[in-house]
Design a protein around this motif. Structure first.
Motif, short mmCIF file in Angstrom:
data_model
loop_
_atom_site.label_atom_id
_atom_site.label_comp_id
_atom_site.label_asym_id
_atom_site.label_seq_id
_atom_site.Cartn_x
_atom_site.Cartn_y
_atom_site.Cartn_z
N GLU A 115 0.81 -1.21 0.00
CA GLU A 115 0.00 0.00 0.00
C GLU A 115 0.85 1.26 0.00
N HIS A 116 2.14 1.16 0.35
CA HIS A 116 2.99 2.35 0.43
C HIS A 116 4.06 2.40 -0.67
N PHE A 117 4.40 1.27 -1.26
CA PHE A 117 5.49 1.22 -2.22
C PHE A 117 5.07 0.51 -3.50
N LYS A 118 5.70 0.92 -4.59
CA LYS A 118 5.49 0.23 -5.87
C LYS A 118 6.85 -0.09 -6.46
N GLN A 119 6.87 -1.04 -7.34
CA GLN A 119 8.09 -1.47 -7.98
C GLN A 119 8.05 -1.02 -9.44
N SER A 120 9.05 -0.25 -9.84
CA SER A 120 9.18 0.16 -11.24
C SER A 120 10.19 -0.75 -11.91
N GLN A 121 9.91 -1.10 -13.15
CA GLN A 121 10.79 -1.99 -13.89
C GLN A 121 11.06 -1.43 -15.27
N VAL A 122 12.27 -1.70 -15.76
CA VAL A 122 12.62 -1.37 -17.13
C VAL A 122 13.30 -2.60 -17.72
N GLU A 123 12.76 -3.07 -18.84
CA GLU A 123 13.43 -4.13 -19.58
C GLU A 123 14.15 -3.46 -20.73
N MET A 124 15.40 -3.80 -20.92
CA MET A 124 16.15 -3.19 -22.03
C MET A 124 17.01 -4.23 -22.74
N ARG A 125 17.26 -3.96 -23.98
CA ARG A 125 18.09 -4.84 -24.81
C ARG A 125 19.23 -4.04 -25.39
N LEU A 126 20.44 -4.52 -25.16
CA LEU A 126 21.65 -3.93 -25.73
C LEU A 126 22.17 -4.91 -26.78
N GLN A 127 22.45 -4.40 -27.99
CA GLN A 127 22.94 -5.28 -29.05
C GLN A 127 24.32 -4.84 -29.50
N GLY A 128 25.21 -5.81 -29.65
CA GLY A 128 26.55 -5.55 -30.14
C GLY A 128 27.42 -4.82 -29.13
N ILE A 129 27.28 -5.12 -27.86
CA ILE A 129 28.06 -4.45 -26.82
C ILE A 129 29.29 -5.30 -26.46
N SER A 130 30.41 -4.64 -26.22
CA SER A 130 31.61 -5.36 -25.80
C SER A 130 31.49 -5.70 -24.32
N LEU A 131 32.25 -6.67 -23.89
CA LEU A 131 32.20 -7.08 -22.49
C LEU A 131 32.64 -5.94 -21.57
N GLY A 132 33.67 -5.21 -21.96
CA GLY A 132 34.15 -4.09 -21.15
C GLY A 132 33.09 -3.01 -20.98
N LYS A 133 32.42 -2.66 -22.06
CA LYS A 133 31.35 -1.64 -22.00
C LYS A 133 30.17 -2.14 -21.16
N LEU A 134 29.86 -3.43 -21.28
CA LEU A 134 28.77 -4.00 -20.49
C LEU A 134 29.08 -3.90 -19.00
N VAL A 135 30.31 -4.26 -18.62
CA VAL A 135 30.70 -4.20 -17.21
C VAL A 135 30.64 -2.76 -16.71
N GLU A 136 31.14 -1.82 -17.51
CA GLU A 136 31.11 -0.40 -17.13
C GLU A 136 29.66 0.08 -16.94
N PHE A 137 28.79 -0.31 -17.85
CA PHE A 137 27.38 0.08 -17.74
C PHE A 137 26.73 -0.53 -16.50
N LEU A 138 26.99 -1.81 -16.26
CA LEU A 138 26.39 -2.48 -15.10
C LEU A 138 26.86 -1.85 -13.80
N GLU A 139 28.13 -1.46 -13.73
CA GLU A 139 28.64 -0.80 -12.52
C GLU A 139 27.95 0.54 -12.29
N GLN A 140 27.62 1.23 -13.36
CA GLN A 140 26.96 2.53 -13.22
C GLN A 140 25.47 2.42 -12.94
N VAL A 141 24.82 1.44 -13.53
CA VAL A 141 23.37 1.38 -13.42
C VAL A 141 22.89 0.74 -12.12
N GLU A 142 23.65 -0.20 -11.58
CA GLU A 142 23.23 -0.82 -10.32
C GLU A 142 23.61 0.11 -9.18
N SER A 143 22.60 0.65 -8.50
CA SER A 143 22.83 1.70 -7.52
C SER A 143 22.01 1.47 -6.26
#
Length: 159
Positions: free
Chosen positions: A91-119
């Protein structure tokens, strides 16, 4: 014998039943105290969640947050899609979700993005991730992410 049959035995049986009911009620009291402690712990957790949400920007949007982090980590052009959704949690909280698809990403860029987005400070986390090799570009990946955040229902959190 009749005295025992009609007076003593019923008194003894009544006393045994009374002792049994006392034991059951004592057990119920212990269970109620455990439930009360559990409720207080959950209530404290809810209060700490409200405190964290109160420190977040009042106009916080998971979609915008993810989009900004993608731009900061230079993967925005690799986003194939982003789908926002919301689901009720309590009754007090809701969960927001975003599904996203990244195509053609390098492993290094993926790790950098994951470090920034998980907060944890912004109550943003990754609930699901699926990684596949990109069949068109060697050495790159196709990634589907499900990101989750918690928001307060009703008035914007005050600072």
């Amino acid at each position: 014998f009749i005295v025992f049959q009609f007076i003593v035995f019923p008194l003894v049986d009544g006393r045994a039943r009374l002792n049994k009911r006392i034991q059951v009620r004592e057990k119920n009291i212990v269970e109620m105290r455990e439930l009360q402690q559990r409720y207080q712990r959950l209530n404290q957790h809810s209060g700490s969640l409200s405190a964290v949400l109160g420190q977040r920007e009042p106009d916080f949007s998971l979609f915008s947050f993810v989009e900004k982090r993608a731009a900061d980590s230079e993967v925005k052009e690799l986003i194939a899609y982003m789908k926002p959704s919301e689901s009720m949690e309590s009754e007090h909280f809701k969960q927001s979700q975003v599904e996203m698809r990244l195509q053609g990403i390098s492993l290094g860029k993926l790790v950098e993005f994951l470090e920034q987005v998980e907060s944890p400070e912004q109550l943003v986390g990754i609930s699901k991730i699926a990684i596949q090799e990109n069949t068109k570009e060697a050495g790159t990946l196709d990634v589907t992410l499900h990101l989750v955040s918690v928001d307060q229902i009703g008035a914007s959190p005050s600072r």
